[in-house]
Design an enzyme around this catalytic site. Sequence first.
Site, PDB file in Angstrom:
ATOM      1  N   ARG A 149       0.867  -1.174   0.000  1.00  0.00           N
ATOM      2  CA  ARG A 149       0.000   0.000   0.000  1.00  0.00           C
ATOM      3  C   ARG A 149       0.906   1.227   0.000  1.00  0.00           C
ATOM      4  NH1 ARG A 149      -2.188  -3.476   4.073  1.00  0.00           N
ATOM      5  NH2 ARG A 149      -4.294  -4.230   3.541  1.00  0.00           N
ATOM      6  N   LYS A 173      -2.242  -2.359   8.047  1.00  0.00           N
ATOM      7  CA  LYS A 173      -3.428  -1.831   8.713  1.00  0.00           C
ATOM      8  C   LYS A 173      -3.572  -2.428  10.106  1.00  0.00           C
ATOM      9  CE  LYS A 173      -6.360  -0.663   4.752  1.00  0.00           C
ATOM     10  NZ  LYS A 173      -7.654  -0.904   4.098  1.00  0.00           N
ATOM     11  N   HIS A 245      -1.946   2.476  -6.073  1.00  0.00           N
ATOM     12  CA  HIS A 245      -2.737   1.258  -5.866  1.00  0.00           C
ATOM     13  C   HIS A 245      -2.804   0.418  -7.137  1.00  0.00           C
ATOM     14  CE1 HIS A 245      -4.770  -0.345  -2.406  1.00  0.00           C
ATOM     15  NE2 HIS A 245      -5.742  -0.819  -3.157  1.00  0.00           N
ATOM     16  N   ARG A 248      -0.229  -2.112  -6.942  1.00  0.00           N
ATOM     17  CA  ARG A 248      -0.636  -3.187  -6.021  1.00  0.00           C
ATOM     18  C   ARG A 248      -1.604  -4.144  -6.721  1.00  0.00           C
ATOM     19  NH1 ARG A 248      -1.239  -4.476  -0.424  1.00  0.00           N
ATOM     20  NH2 ARG A 248      -3.386  -4.819   0.255  1.00  0.00           N
ATOM     21  N   HIS A 271      -4.323  -9.036   3.379  1.00  0.00           N
ATOM     22  CA  HIS A 271      -5.781  -9.014   3.407  1.00  0.00           C
ATOM     23  C   HIS A 271      -6.312  -9.879   4.544  1.00  0.00           C
ATOM     24  CE1 HIS A 271      -6.404  -7.797  -1.093  1.00  0.00           C
ATOM     25  NE2 HIS A 271      -6.201  -6.762  -0.306  1.00  0.00           N
ATOM     26  N   TYR A 280      -9.078 -10.155  -7.662  1.00  0.00           N
ATOM     27  CA  TYR A 280      -7.983 -10.103  -8.626  1.00  0.00           C
ATOM     28  C   TYR A 280      -7.961 -11.295  -9.587  1.00  0.00           C
ATOM     29  CZ  TYR A 280      -6.340  -6.570  -5.402  1.00  0.00           C
ATOM     30  OH  TYR A 280      -6.259  -5.468  -4.608  1.00  0.00           O
TER      31      TYR A 280
END
Length: 299
Positions: A149, A173, A245, A248, A271, A280
Amino acid sequence: MNWDTYINQFKNYLKLERSLSKNSIEAYIHDIVKLKQFVDMSNLQVSPMQITSVHLQDFLEYINELGMTPHTQARVLSGIKAFYKYLMFDELIDKDPTALIEGPKLGRKLPDTLSYHEIELLLEAIDHSTPEGQRNRAMLEVLYSSGLRVSELIDLRLTNVYEDVGFLRIIGKGNKERLVPIGRDALKYLKIYTKEVRIHLNIASGHENYVFLNRRGKKLTRVMVFTIIKNLAEKIGMKKNISPHTFRHSFATHLIEGGADLRAVQEMLGHESITTTEIYTHLDRDYLRQVIQEFHPRS
């Protein structure tokens, strides 16, 4: 207490107990503010504790009529659900009005990706004769090689680069750590930048451990990374609207197209849910017929 008081308490909860990033917290708060604005516009004169499922259904109908996409509606509802989970957690309410509220049906929006050829064109468009160019090459190589990220890229520390084993230690995160492999080319350009360019900078106090620095010796901002990528796209005449992004997205897509396991990609992306990674898997059937020798083009 009024809405603003509860919203501020929720904000503190997200920051102190959930350890969310500033951007994530702002997104949650914006969602609650939308509900508050609807309450004010409708002259409902109810506190957060007095909101019912009927009020919430009316609110969702309202934002739908405004033309919000199903994905945006779902995100807003997710923020409101988090708010009421907090009120339940703090024992301010004994019944969650969002419990039976269902979000809009969502189709999977395919994220923009770059082909490997487009990635190469962008990388080769960088002016390597300048210190900034050397930095930008290393930065974009790392971004694409490891699927970071943008916040993880600008926060990358020198002490979290393990050259000997080819891994980066990433704080993602919620302050969750993960180890992400870094490709051979990315590591090569990163070493050139750190050993030949970065050492000549006058580094500002408190920024000594950040990998990517600006001319003033301070860590790069998100906006600067966006700007660098936009300028490169313009330089080669690319029509796609790309951002950090996009690299990514491309990292994940190219790995999966190469046959990598979804759970391995999930782990590298950081994730929480594998369904987040499944977005994806928009694979071109013709492409699948080709023989793929490596998972990642620059590995």
